[in-house]
Design an enzyme around this catalytic site. Structure first.
Site, PDB file in Angstrom:
ATOM      1  N   LYS A 185       0.849  -1.192   0.000  1.00 33.33           N
ATOM      2  CA  LYS A 185       0.000   0.000   0.000  1.00 33.33           C
ATOM      3  C   LYS A 185       0.878   1.232   0.000  1.00 33.33           C
ATOM      4  O   LYS A 185       1.956   1.247   0.616  1.00 33.33           O
ATOM      5  CB  LYS A 185      -0.912   0.025   1.244  1.00 33.33           C
ATOM      6  CG  LYS A 185      -1.701   1.325   1.417  1.00 33.33           C
ATOM      7  CD  LYS A 185      -2.437   1.380   2.745  1.00 33.33           C
ATOM      8  CE  LYS A 185      -3.072   2.744   2.955  1.00 33.33           C
ATOM      9  NZ  LYS A 185      -3.794   2.854   4.237  1.00 33.33           N
ATOM     10  N   GLU A 230      -9.054  12.244  12.216  1.00 36.71           N
ATOM     11  CA  GLU A 230      -8.199  11.111  12.617  1.00 36.71           C
ATOM     12  C   GLU A 230      -7.320  11.440  13.813  1.00 36.71           C
ATOM     13  O   GLU A 230      -6.394  12.259  13.716  1.00 36.71           O
ATOM     14  CB  GLU A 230      -7.336  10.640  11.445  1.00 36.71           C
ATOM     15  CG  GLU A 230      -6.598   9.349  11.745  1.00 36.71           C
ATOM     16  CD  GLU A 230      -6.317   8.528  10.495  1.00 36.71           C
ATOM     17  OE1 GLU A 230      -5.754   7.427  10.635  1.00 36.71           O
ATOM     18  OE2 GLU A 230      -6.649   8.978   9.387  1.00 36.71           O
ATOM     19  N   GLU A 274      -7.084  -2.109   2.790  1.00 38.55           N
ATOM     20  CA  GLU A 274      -6.398  -0.861   3.117  1.00 38.55           C
ATOM     21  C   GLU A 274      -6.504  -0.559   4.606  1.00 38.55           C
ATOM     22  O   GLU A 274      -5.533  -0.145   5.257  1.00 38.55           O
ATOM     23  CB  GLU A 274      -7.017   0.288   2.306  1.00 38.55           C
ATOM     24  CG  GLU A 274      -6.388   1.648   2.584  1.00 38.55           C
ATOM     25  CD  GLU A 274      -7.130   2.782   1.894  1.00 38.55           C
ATOM     26  OE1 GLU A 274      -6.898   3.936   2.299  1.00 38.55           O
ATOM     27  OE2 GLU A 274      -7.939   2.520   0.991  1.00 38.55           O
ATOM     28  N   GLU A 412     -12.019  10.438  -4.787  1.00 36.07           N
ATOM     29  CA  GLU A 412     -11.907  10.432  -3.319  1.00 36.07           C
ATOM     30  C   GLU A 412     -11.162  11.664  -2.823  1.00 36.07           C
ATOM     31  O   GLU A 412     -11.566  12.297  -1.844  1.00 36.07           O
ATOM     32  CB  GLU A 412     -11.200   9.157  -2.853  1.00 36.07           C
ATOM     33  CG  GLU A 412     -11.025   9.086  -1.335  1.00 36.07           C
ATOM     34  CD  GLU A 412     -10.366   7.803  -0.877  1.00 36.07           C
ATOM     35  OE1 GLU A 412      -9.552   7.870   0.070  1.00 36.07           O
ATOM     36  OE2 GLU A 412     -10.655   6.745  -1.460  1.00 36.07           O
TER      37      GLU A 412
END
Length: 426
Positions: A185, A230, A274, A412
């Site tokens: 990733k 986050e 992910e 996104e």
């Protein structure tokens, strides 16, 4: 609070940390919106759901960069807190001696810790003012004034380092490398330039972000502003928590359709993969600092006004004296903002991303004298241009795995740019 963060060199602390006298007192008359108290220059902010603290002025400051930046910052903070005389009459998280800080994504990007002259805070029903002064004097609590920010009008947006088409081709290149087995990733970011007719009063987008995204952490540190969902790490009274986000889908505004999209996100093998990488990297980094940990097996869907994320809350009991900043240093960069394996992903970002992230996707937050505090990841954010107060760089990123579609990843990032774009609107 104009877009120019001022002269970094002029405010930088050199040599031994100064001795400070700090007093926190409970007060009335604090605005329901803490951001109302920010003056037009030098404002610092950390608010969520009406709680948090804002500050202004500079009682002490450290600017850091390089491979030892986190350790240098922690050493400076320990020296400063050890020498300080602190009279905390409030005794809640955020009272007493507090620093605000932000750090770059890479070692080369500069970061800072800032101790304001004045802090105004709220925790539930408790409101207070903290004054910070040199050892020779203790300033009186200021009269709390409500300021009105200037609206931002006529904002135009332009491509940053890459056009959307160019960025999609970079994503396609990353997918090929992942498919070839070079890594699992990588998180790739892009920027957008906002240009206003007049100098941008940062308090205007800050207010709009805090109102539109109350469940996010709205922040302002040295010209970097945003509302991030986050939580990198919180340390409070022996408990360590982290909220991991990875896997995103855009909301449509139709509640029934969005529920169906949330269900599809929760089943998406690409997004679950992910997310698993991101959770694993956080759990492995926190494990040495915890006696026990709770890592949920499956994520939940976090609903925000513009997007939905797969989310996991990781919690642990601290087993050593690592400060909140020390824990943030152990976590950064997580797979959520870099990739897996981290060294390979970081090298690939440097090779193909084509821009300097600055403090985007680095730790941003605050810490008190005991080492408790909160550090988030600087997402959904913009950086004021110190040389041109009408300009800001806005940022967004996306996690790329083997199943990623370049056009979908571009969409996104466009969704993630919405909070800052809307906040700058009139």
């Amino acid at each position: 609070m104009s877009a120019s963060p001022g002269s970094r060199a002029a405010l930088a602390t050199r040599g031994p940390a100064p001795q400070l006298v700090v007093r926190s007192q409970a007060v009335d008359g604090v605005s329901a919106q803490l951001l109302d108290h920010l003056p037009d220059e030098g404002g610092l902010a950390w608010v969520r759901r009406g709680d948090g603290h804002v500050g202004w002025g500079v009682a002490a400051r450290l600017d850091v960069a390089g491979s030892n930046r986190f350790q240098e910052a922690m050493t400076w903070w320990q020296e400063l807190t050890s020498a300080a005389v602190i009279r905390d009459e409030v005794g809640v998280p955020g009272s007493g001696l507090v620093c605000f800080g932000s750090f770059g994504f890479t070692d080369q990007d500069p970061g800072e810790l800032v101790v304001p002259d004045v802090i105004v805070g709220r925790r539930g029903d408790t409101t207070w003012v903290t004054t910070v002064s040199p050892a020779s004097s203790l300033g009186a609590p200021p009269e709390l004034v409500v300021h009105e920010p200037s609206p931002v009008y006529d904002v135009a947006f332009a491509d940053g380092a890459r056009t959307g088409t160019d960025w999609s081709s970079i994503v396609a290149d990353a997918v090929r490398r992942i498919t070839a087995g070079e890594l699992e990733k990588v998180v790739l970011a892009r920027d957008l330039i906002a240009i206003a007719e007049q100098p941008i009063d940062l308090r205007w987008p800050l207010h709009r972000l805090a109102t539109a995204y109350p469940n996010c952490w709205t922040f302002s540190v040295d010209g970097l502003i945003g509302a991030t969902p986050e939580l990198l790490v919180r340390r409070e009274k022996g408990l360590i928590t982290s909220r991991v986000l990875a896997g995103t889908i855009r909301r449509t505004g139709d509640d029934e359709h969005d529920l169906a999209l949330a269900a599809s996100l929760a089943r998406s093998s690409k997004d679950l993969e992910e997310h698993e990488f991101a959770v694993r990297s956080v759990a492995e980094a926190l494990e040495p600092h915890c006696t026990s940990m709770n890592v949920p097996e499956t994520p939940f869907v976090l609903h925000l006004p513009n997007v939905m994320h797969l989310a996991t809350d990781v919690a642990g009991v601290a087993n050593n004296g690592a400060s909140a900043l020390g824990l943030a240093a152990a976590l950064h960069p997580s797979a959520a903002v870099c990739g897996t394996p981290t060294p390979v992903a970081r090298d690939l970002i440097g090779e193909i991303e084509g821009m300097q992230r600055g403090r985007f996707s680095g730790p941003v937050g605050w810490m008190d004298a005991s080492g408790d505090g909160e550090w988030c990841i600087a997402l959904r954010c913009g950086q004021a241009d110190p040389d041109e107060p009408r300009r800001m760089r806005l940022f967004a990123g996306a996690g790329i795995v083997a199943g990623s579609d370049p056009d979908a990843e571009l969409a996104e990032t466009n969704a993630k740019l919405v909070p800052m774009r809307d906040a700058l609107g009139d």
